[in-house]
Design a protein around this motif. Structure first.
Motif, PDB file in Angstrom:
ATOM      1  N   VAL A 381      36.610  45.398  -3.570  1.00 41.01           N
ATOM      2  CA  VAL A 381      35.627  45.103  -4.286  1.00 41.01           C
ATOM      3  C   VAL A 381      35.979  43.155  -4.230  1.00 41.01           C
ATOM      4  N   GLU A 382      37.698  43.219  -4.303  1.00 46.68           N
ATOM      5  CA  GLU A 382      37.841  41.255  -4.739  1.00 46.68           C
ATOM      6  C   GLU A 382      37.975  40.895  -3.169  1.00 46.68           C
ATOM      7  N   ASN A 383      38.123  41.160  -2.669  1.00 44.50           N
ATOM      8  CA  ASN A 383      38.393  41.108  -0.866  1.00 44.50           C
ATOM      9  C   ASN A 383      37.339  41.337  -0.350  1.00 44.50           C
ATOM     10  N   LEU A 384      36.566  42.577  -0.387  1.00 42.54           N
ATOM     11  CA  LEU A 384      35.121  42.279   0.349  1.00 42.54           C
ATOM     12  C   LEU A 384      33.782  40.647  -0.577  1.00 42.54           C
ATOM     13  N   VAL A 385      33.641  40.906  -1.777  1.00 43.05           N
ATOM     14  CA  VAL A 385      33.518  39.308  -2.611  1.00 43.05           C
ATOM     15  C   VAL A 385      33.768  38.073  -2.203  1.00 43.05           C
ATOM     16  N   SER A 386      34.739  38.016  -2.177  1.00 43.83           N
ATOM     17  CA  SER A 386      35.535  36.951  -1.853  1.00 43.83           C
ATOM     18  C   SER A 386      35.411  36.128  -0.772  1.00 43.83           C
ATOM     19  N   SER A 387      35.364  37.273   0.694  1.00 44.36           N
ATOM     20  CA  SER A 387      35.383  37.187   2.031  1.00 44.36           C
ATOM     21  C   SER A 387      33.935  36.718   2.136  1.00 44.36           C
ATOM     22  N   LEU A 388      32.971  36.074   1.004  1.00 40.76           N
ATOM     23  CA  LEU A 388      31.769  35.696   1.572  1.00 40.76           C
ATOM     24  C   LEU A 388      31.614  34.183   1.747  1.00 40.76           C
ATOM     25  N   PHE A 389      33.000  33.833   0.725  1.00 42.08           N
ATOM     26  CA  PHE A 389      33.308  31.895   0.870  1.00 42.08           C
ATOM     27  C   PHE A 389      34.842  31.508   1.733  1.00 42.08           C
ATOM     28  N   ASN A 390      35.146  33.239   2.287  1.00 40.38           N
ATOM     29  CA  ASN A 390      36.772  33.071   2.679  1.00 40.38           C
ATOM     30  C   ASN A 390      37.012  33.927   3.445  1.00 40.38           C
ATOM     31  N   SER A 391      37.781  33.992   4.648  1.00 39.96           N
ATOM     32  CA  SER A 391      38.457  35.210   5.056  1.00 39.96           C
ATOM     33  C   SER A 391      39.615  35.398   5.078  1.00 39.96           C
ATOM     34  N   HIS A 392      39.428  36.123   3.807  1.00 40.49           N
ATOM     35  CA  HIS A 392      40.416  36.908   3.036  1.00 40.49           C
ATOM     36  C   HIS A 392      41.511  38.244   4.016  1.00 40.49           C
ATOM     37  N   LEU A 393      40.716  38.681   4.935  1.00 45.20           N
ATOM     38  CA  LEU A 393      41.160  39.865   5.511  1.00 45.20           C
ATOM     39  C   LEU A 393      42.490  39.162   6.105  1.00 45.20           C
ATOM     40  N   PHE A 394      41.668  38.175   6.592  1.00 45.80           N
ATOM     41  CA  PHE A 394      42.538  37.204   7.872  1.00 45.80           C
ATOM     42  C   PHE A 394      43.802  36.383   7.019  1.00 45.80           C
ATOM     43  N   ASP A 395      43.377  36.381   6.044  1.00 46.58           N
ATOM     44  CA  ASP A 395      44.807  35.595   5.695  1.00 46.58           C
ATOM     45  C   ASP A 395      45.135  35.286   5.411  1.00 46.58           C
ATOM     46  N   PHE A 396      46.754  35.191   4.697  1.00 40.21           N
ATOM     47  CA  PHE A 396      48.364  36.130   5.066  1.00 40.21           C
ATOM     48  C   PHE A 396      47.856  36.398   2.974  1.00 40.21           C
ATOM     49  N   VAL A 397      47.835  35.949   1.875  1.00 39.14           N
ATOM     50  CA  VAL A 397      48.257  36.395   0.883  1.00 39.14           C
ATOM     51  C   VAL A 397      47.087  36.848   0.359  1.00 39.14           C
ATOM     52  N   GLU A 398      46.134  36.760   0.968  1.00 43.04           N
ATOM     53  CA  GLU A 398      45.127  37.936   0.041  1.00 43.04           C
ATOM     54  C   GLU A 398      44.711  38.805   1.420  1.00 43.04           C
ATOM     55  N   GLY A 399      44.938  38.392   2.173  1.00 43.58           N
ATOM     56  CA  GLY A 399      45.001  39.944   3.850  1.00 43.58           C
ATOM     57  C   GLY A 399      46.291  41.020   3.405  1.00 43.58           C
ATOM     58  N   TRP A 400      46.993  40.797   2.590  1.00 43.88           N
ATOM     59  CA  TRP A 400      48.319  41.077   2.241  1.00 43.88           C
ATOM     60  C   TRP A 400      48.516  41.864   1.121  1.00 43.88           C
ATOM     61  N   MET A 401      47.310  41.381   0.439  1.00 48.23           N
ATOM     62  CA  MET A 401      47.535  42.136  -0.769  1.00 48.23           C
ATOM     63  C   MET A 401      46.030  42.735  -0.338  1.00 48.23           C
ATOM     64  N   TYR A 402      45.538  42.699   0.215  1.00 43.83           N
ATOM     65  CA  TYR A 402      44.548  43.963   0.619  1.00 43.83           C
ATOM     66  C   TYR A 402      45.558  44.911   1.683  1.00 43.83           C
ATOM     67  N   VAL A 403      46.043  44.359   1.917  1.00 45.50           N
ATOM     68  CA  VAL A 403      46.990  46.119   2.654  1.00 45.50           C
ATOM     69  C   VAL A 403      47.729  46.846   1.516  1.00 45.50           C
ATOM     70  N   LEU A 404      48.714  45.831   1.142  1.00 42.07           N
ATOM     71  CA  LEU A 404      49.451  46.800   0.083  1.00 42.07           C
ATOM     72  C   LEU A 404      48.231  47.971  -0.740  1.00 42.07           C
ATOM     73  N   GLY A 405      47.161  47.147  -1.614  1.00 40.19           N
ATOM     74  CA  GLY A 405      46.428  47.431  -2.710  1.00 40.19           C
ATOM     75  C   GLY A 405      46.074  48.887  -1.985  1.00 40.19           C
ATOM     76  N   VAL A 406      45.642  48.525  -0.906  1.00 39.41           N
ATOM     77  CA  VAL A 406      45.080  49.997  -0.258  1.00 39.41           C
ATOM     78  C   VAL A 406      46.028  50.583   0.382  1.00 39.41           C
ATOM     79  N   GLY A 407      46.519  50.335   0.793  1.00 41.84           N
ATOM     80  CA  GLY A 407      47.547  50.868   1.380  1.00 41.84           C
ATOM     81  C   GLY A 407      48.507  51.936   0.619  1.00 41.84           C
ATOM     82  N   ILE A 408      49.117  51.177  -0.831  1.00 38.85           N
ATOM     83  CA  ILE A 408      49.940  52.051  -1.695  1.00 38.85           C
ATOM     84  C   ILE A 408      48.519  52.642  -2.849  1.00 38.85           C
ATOM     85  N   ALA A 409      48.139  52.081  -3.566  1.00 41.37           N
ATOM     86  CA  ALA A 409      46.777  52.805  -4.382  1.00 41.37           C
ATOM     87  C   ALA A 409      45.749  53.876  -3.761  1.00 41.37           C
ATOM     88  N   GLY A 410      45.997  54.098  -2.222  1.00 41.07           N
ATOM     89  CA  GLY A 410      45.692  55.014  -0.806  1.00 41.07           C
ATOM     90  C   GLY A 410      46.532  56.062  -0.842  1.00 41.07           C
TER      91      GLY A 410
END
Length: 434
Positions: A381-410
């Motif tokens: 949810v944080e990545n999706l909403v914050s990506s309205l104002f930034n390309s956060h899936l493709f940015d380094f820190v925010e993108g890796w927060m998403y990858v680690l969060g989804v990968g580990i929690a998933g």
């Protein structure tokens, strides 16, 4: 005592080390520890995190069961990130820019390749919570240092231009602090109910510390959007209607208090109108740049709506539009500061469908109770909403927060389902009462 007798303990210890190298449980533990270290480094160092991630992959490969791993790739939560990366690779074929730009355009999406590996590993590992604790502890230390450098800027670890930012930038810092703040909130309530007052106070102190830092020290203005959304998710998942009403009444009071006591926050919000006026006068500013990027990106998308302009084409398109222009109209970027537009410009409707299908698959993965589902839901949810104002899936820190969060929690969530139990860790159960 003979020489042979004295050397026995040393030989024994060496034997244990070699035995651990061939012990599957020990190798899994090593992989887990490298993931813990990588998560702890992410808020501080991109290079340190990258090195540890490479070591993690090297350590992981010998533990993979090839058949099981390949079979897991057919699951939508794995397949859709791979599809987005594949689209980025294939998209180089119809881009007009130099091949160097096309290859660089692939790199922001490459991190998504780590999701299947993380899902596979943490479906079998019982230590996924360790990684989240390490990230939280690291962000807690960063928050403490942020307060220190606010009053002693000479102690900054890097040349960050914003006050209260010890490393990197305030956008990354806000994303990290907001996630930790909301993720911890249910623990405060439950620990208090269980009469574990010391732990409840410690969690509450961290929550208030993150909140105060974002309110009085430094924060991204996008946090004014995604933090309320995360709190709505918290209320929906964990509070009754009465408790939700009390929460939002308290938030209104807190917001009014912060507004009258935080000159920093008032200035940040007031800057929006100033920057909009500058935008109308063709003067570069944060708000104006985004509006200009979005307007031009919509035009680029309209010119190639189905498959886009190709991977890495964004900068080339902006350079073409900037010819003969001045001021804000002459700005050139490779990042339109909106994830949907970033994808749309390069890969058109095809890319948009792939992006939102991935987000939706990952949201649906985190249905249910438990630590893994709670953390994973917040991350998406944080990545999706914050990506309205930034390309956060493709940015380094925010993108890796998403990858680690989804990968580990998933992985934790899938493992719990396979074992027929709930995702462990979060001491909150049961649906909210009306």
């Amino acid at each position: 005592m003979t020489e042979a007798t004295r050397s026995t303990p040393r030989v024994s210890k060496l034997s244990v080390v070699f035995a651990a190298w061939h012990d599957p449980a020990a190798r899994i533990l090593n992989v887990d520890l490298l993931a813990v270290l990588a998560a702890a480094f992410l808020p501080w160092s991109t290079s340190g995190f990258s090195i540890l991630l490479v070591l993690w992959l090297i350590a992981l490969v010998p533990t993979l069961d090839a058949r099981t791993f390949l079979r897991s790739l057919y699951h939508p939560v794995c397949l859709l990130p791979l599809a987005l990366v594949a689209l980025a690779v294939v998209g180089t074929l119809w881009a007009d820019g130099p091949w160097q730009d096309r290859i660089r355009g692939i790199s922001p999406a490459v991190k998504l390749l780590a999701i299947p590996f993380l899902l596979y590993h943490f479906e079998r590992s019982p230590r996924g919570a360790w990684v989240f604790i390490a990230f939280l502890a690291s962000c807690g230390l960063l928050m403490g240092l942020s307060w220190i450098v606010l009053f002693a800027p000479e102690l900054k670890l890097t040349a960050a231009k914003n006050a209260g930012v010890p490393v990197k930038n305030y956008i990354d810092q806000s994303q990290e602090f907001a996630l930790c703040m909301v993720a911890l909130t249910p623990f405060v309530i439950t620990l208090y109910k269980r009469h574990r007052y010391a732990a409840a106070v410690a969690c509450a102190a961290l929550v208030l510390g993150f909140f105060a830092n974002m309110a009085f020290v430094v924060s991204a203005r996008a946090a004014l959007i995604y933090v309320p959304v995360l709190l709505i998710v918290f209320a929906f998942m964990h509070l009754s209607r009465r408790a939700s009403a009390l929460l939002f009444a308290g938030l209104v009071v807190a917001a009014m208090t912060v507004w009258f006591t935080s000159p920093y926050l008032r200035a940040r919000i007031a800057d929006i109108s100033v920057e909009y006026e500058e935008y109308q006068q063709n003067i570069p500013g944060s708000t104006g740049r985004r509006l200009e990027y979005w307007q031009k990106s919509l035009g680029f998308f309209a010119g190639a709506p189905l498959f886009g302009n190709g991977t890495g084409s964004t900068r080339h398109l902006f350079e073409r539009e900037a010819v003969g222009q001045t001021g804000l109209a002459a700005e050139v970027t490779k990042n339109p500061h909106n994830q949907t537009l970033n994808v749309a410009v390069q890969w058109g409707i095809t890319g948009i469908v792939a992006l939102y299908a991935m987000w939706m698959a990952h949201l649906l993965l985190f249905r249910g109770e438990g630590l893994a589902n709670w953390i994973g839901l917040l991350v998406v949810v944080e990545n999706l909403v914050s990506s309205l104002f930034n390309s956060h899936l493709f940015d380094f820190v925010e993108g890796w927060m998403y990858v680690l969060g989804v990968g580990i929690a998933g992985g934790m969530s899938l493992g719990a389902r396979r074992r027929g139990g709930k995702s462990p860790g979060l001491p909150i159960s049961g649906a909210p009462e009306a």
